[in-house]
Write an enzyme that holds these catalytic residues in place. Structure first.
Site, PDB file in Angstrom:
ATOM      1  N   ASN A  10      -2.461 -14.105  11.475  1.00 59.90           N
ATOM      2  CA  ASN A  10      -3.616 -13.202  11.552  1.00 59.90           C
ATOM      3  C   ASN A  10      -4.510 -13.492  10.343  1.00 59.90           C
ATOM      4  O   ASN A  10      -4.191 -13.085   9.224  1.00 59.90           O
ATOM      5  CB  ASN A  10      -3.120 -11.743  11.534  1.00 59.90           C
ATOM      6  CG  ASN A  10      -4.275 -10.761  11.472  1.00 59.90           C
ATOM      7  OD1 ASN A  10      -5.428 -11.119  11.699  1.00 59.90           O
ATOM      8  ND2 ASN A  10      -3.959  -9.510  11.147  1.00 59.90           N
ATOM      9  N   LYS A  12      -7.431 -12.430   9.707  1.00 64.96           N
ATOM     10  CA  LYS A  12      -8.325 -11.316   9.324  1.00 64.96           C
ATOM     11  C   LYS A  12      -9.743 -11.854   9.101  1.00 64.96           C
ATOM     12  O   LYS A  12     -10.149 -12.769   9.796  1.00 64.96           O
ATOM     13  CB  LYS A  12      -7.780 -10.584   8.098  1.00 64.96           C
ATOM     14  CG  LYS A  12      -6.301 -10.246   8.230  1.00 64.96           C
ATOM     15  CD  LYS A  12      -5.818  -9.327   7.166  1.00 64.96           C
ATOM     16  CE  LYS A  12      -4.305  -9.218   7.250  1.00 64.96           C
ATOM     17  NZ  LYS A  12      -3.780  -8.067   6.536  1.00 64.96           N
ATOM     18  N   HIS A 100      -4.019  -2.890  15.214  1.00 63.62           N
ATOM     19  CA  HIS A 100      -3.692  -3.213  13.813  1.00 63.62           C
ATOM     20  C   HIS A 100      -4.114  -2.037  12.917  1.00 63.62           C
ATOM     21  O   HIS A 100      -5.168  -1.434  13.135  1.00 63.62           O
ATOM     22  CB  HIS A 100      -4.423  -4.500  13.389  1.00 63.62           C
ATOM     23  CG  HIS A 100      -3.891  -5.063  12.115  1.00 63.62           C
ATOM     24  ND1 HIS A 100      -4.179  -4.511  10.888  1.00 63.62           N
ATOM     25  CD2 HIS A 100      -3.073  -6.120  11.868  1.00 63.62           C
ATOM     26  CE1 HIS A 100      -3.566  -5.202   9.947  1.00 63.62           C
ATOM     27  NE2 HIS A 100      -2.881  -6.191  10.520  1.00 63.62           N
ATOM     28  N   GLU A 169       4.615  -3.141  12.083  1.00 66.26           N
ATOM     29  CA  GLU A 169       4.010  -3.476  10.792  1.00 66.26           C
ATOM     30  C   GLU A 169       3.909  -2.212   9.941  1.00 66.26           C
ATOM     31  O   GLU A 169       2.918  -1.472  10.046  1.00 66.26           O
ATOM     32  CB  GLU A 169       2.594  -4.033  10.998  1.00 66.26           C
ATOM     33  CG  GLU A 169       2.536  -5.343  11.729  1.00 66.26           C
ATOM     34  CD  GLU A 169       1.320  -6.154  11.293  1.00 66.26           C
ATOM     35  OE1 GLU A 169       1.504  -7.289  10.873  1.00 66.26           O
ATOM     36  OE2 GLU A 169       0.192  -5.628  11.340  1.00 66.26           O
TER      37      GLU A 169
HETATM   38  C1  PEP Z   1      -1.105  -8.256   8.820  1.00 61.53           C
HETATM   39  O1  PEP Z   1      -2.105  -7.729   8.353  1.00 61.53           O
HETATM   40  O2  PEP Z   1      -0.928  -8.324  10.055  1.00 61.53           O
HETATM   41  C2  PEP Z   1      -0.133  -8.781   7.874  1.00 61.53           C
HETATM   42  C3  PEP Z   1       1.091  -8.923   8.282  1.00 61.53           C
HETATM   43  O3  PEP Z   1      -0.583  -9.081   6.628  1.00 61.53           O
HETATM   44  P1  PEP Z   1       0.251  -9.679   5.386  1.00 61.53           P
HETATM   45  O4  PEP Z   1       1.205 -10.687   5.927  1.00 61.53           O
HETATM   46  O5  PEP Z   1      -0.780 -10.268   4.487  1.00 61.53           O
HETATM   47  O6  PEP Z   1       0.980  -8.516   4.785  1.00 61.53           O
END
Ligand code: PEP
Length: 251
Positions: A10, A12, A100, A169
């Site tokens: 991801n 972003k 998300h 998450e």
């Molecule tokens: C995310 O935002 O989906 C994520 C897992 O970020 P990170 O791995 O940077 O914590």
């Protein structure tokens, strides 16, 4: 039966046209026959890069996803700033991230998420559906209650789970470098599996983990047999760390 492990990047709001070199390097790595076949690699770059990336690197070794689609269930129309699911599909994506926590903070409530999931599936996009509790909720021992509510309010009873990847998450783990213990994750995934079996009659939902995954901690995270892969933010931006995550998982 051995299962497929998902490694989903991801990106972003990061990356530019030159970042395709990171995907190119991953693609070259994937060509090596020595790595397990039981893996699915998906890159979710910003939507402005999707079309060019998927046209330039179009192989069976990796796939693409978008980070969002419009909640408007139309292919085209007078909706400034919106990208329909059909447009996203035509840009080369086969997946889309929905729910998300960073989007929930901005403008996605459960009603919107439910709508987007249904529109995505209608347009043949598989959904990476994110759920997670914040630190306050965790401290109050409300984690599973929150996850259950997020699922019940967003997932239709009749959904085909072949179209759905559920990414747990924990918000307190995203971008913080803090990763839950395997004991904590074991409790969460065991409860999730039981709940999904009882409520949705699904025996093998695809459940993945996201939050500060790195080449180091993936080894411990990989010990949990209920986890079928990872949604990776920061560590997916550079091919080196993304490849290390894949390598270390299978070592
Ligand atoms: C995310 O935002 O989906 C994520 C897992 O970020 P990170 O791995 O940077 O914590």
């Amino acid at each position: 039966m051995a299962k497929t492990i998902y490694f989903i990047g991801n990106w972003k709001m990061n990356g530019n046209y030159d970042s395709i070199k990171e995907i190119e390097t991953v693609n070259n790595f994937l060509k090596k026959k020595s790595i397990s076949k039981l893996k699915k690699i998906i890159f979710c770059p910003p939507s402005n890069l999707l079309m060019s990336f998927s046209k330039k690197i179009n192989t069976k070794l990796l796939d693409y996803g978008a980070q969002d689609i419009s909640k408007i269930n139309l292919n085209n129309g007078p909706y400034t700033g919106q990208l329909s699911a059909k447009m996203i599909k035509e840009s080369g994506a086969n997946y889309v991230i929905v729910g998300h926590s960073e989007k929930r903070l901005l403008d996605e409530d459960c009603k919107t998420i439910k709508k987007k999931i249904s529109i995505a599936i209608e347009n043949k996009l598989k959904v990476i559906f994110c759920i997670g509790e914040n630190l306050f909720q965790k401290k109050k021992n409300l984690s599973f209650k929150i996850l259950k509510k997020q699922i019940l309010n967003s997932i239709d009873k009749k959904i085909n789970f072949d179209n759905l990847i559920i990414a747990y998450e924990p918000i307190w783990s995203i971008g913080t470098g803090i990763v839950p213990s395997n004991n904590y994750l074991d409790q969460i995934y065991t409860k999730l599996k039981k709940f999904l079996r009882e409520k949705y009659k699904v025996n093998s939902p695809i459940l993945i983990y996201g939050g500060s995954v790195t080449p180091d901690n993936v080894v411990t995270l990989g010990e949990n047999s209920l986890i079928s892969g990872f949604l990776i933010g920061g560590a997916s931006l550079k091919s080196k760390s993304f490849i290390e995550i894949i390598k270390n998982y299978f070592r």
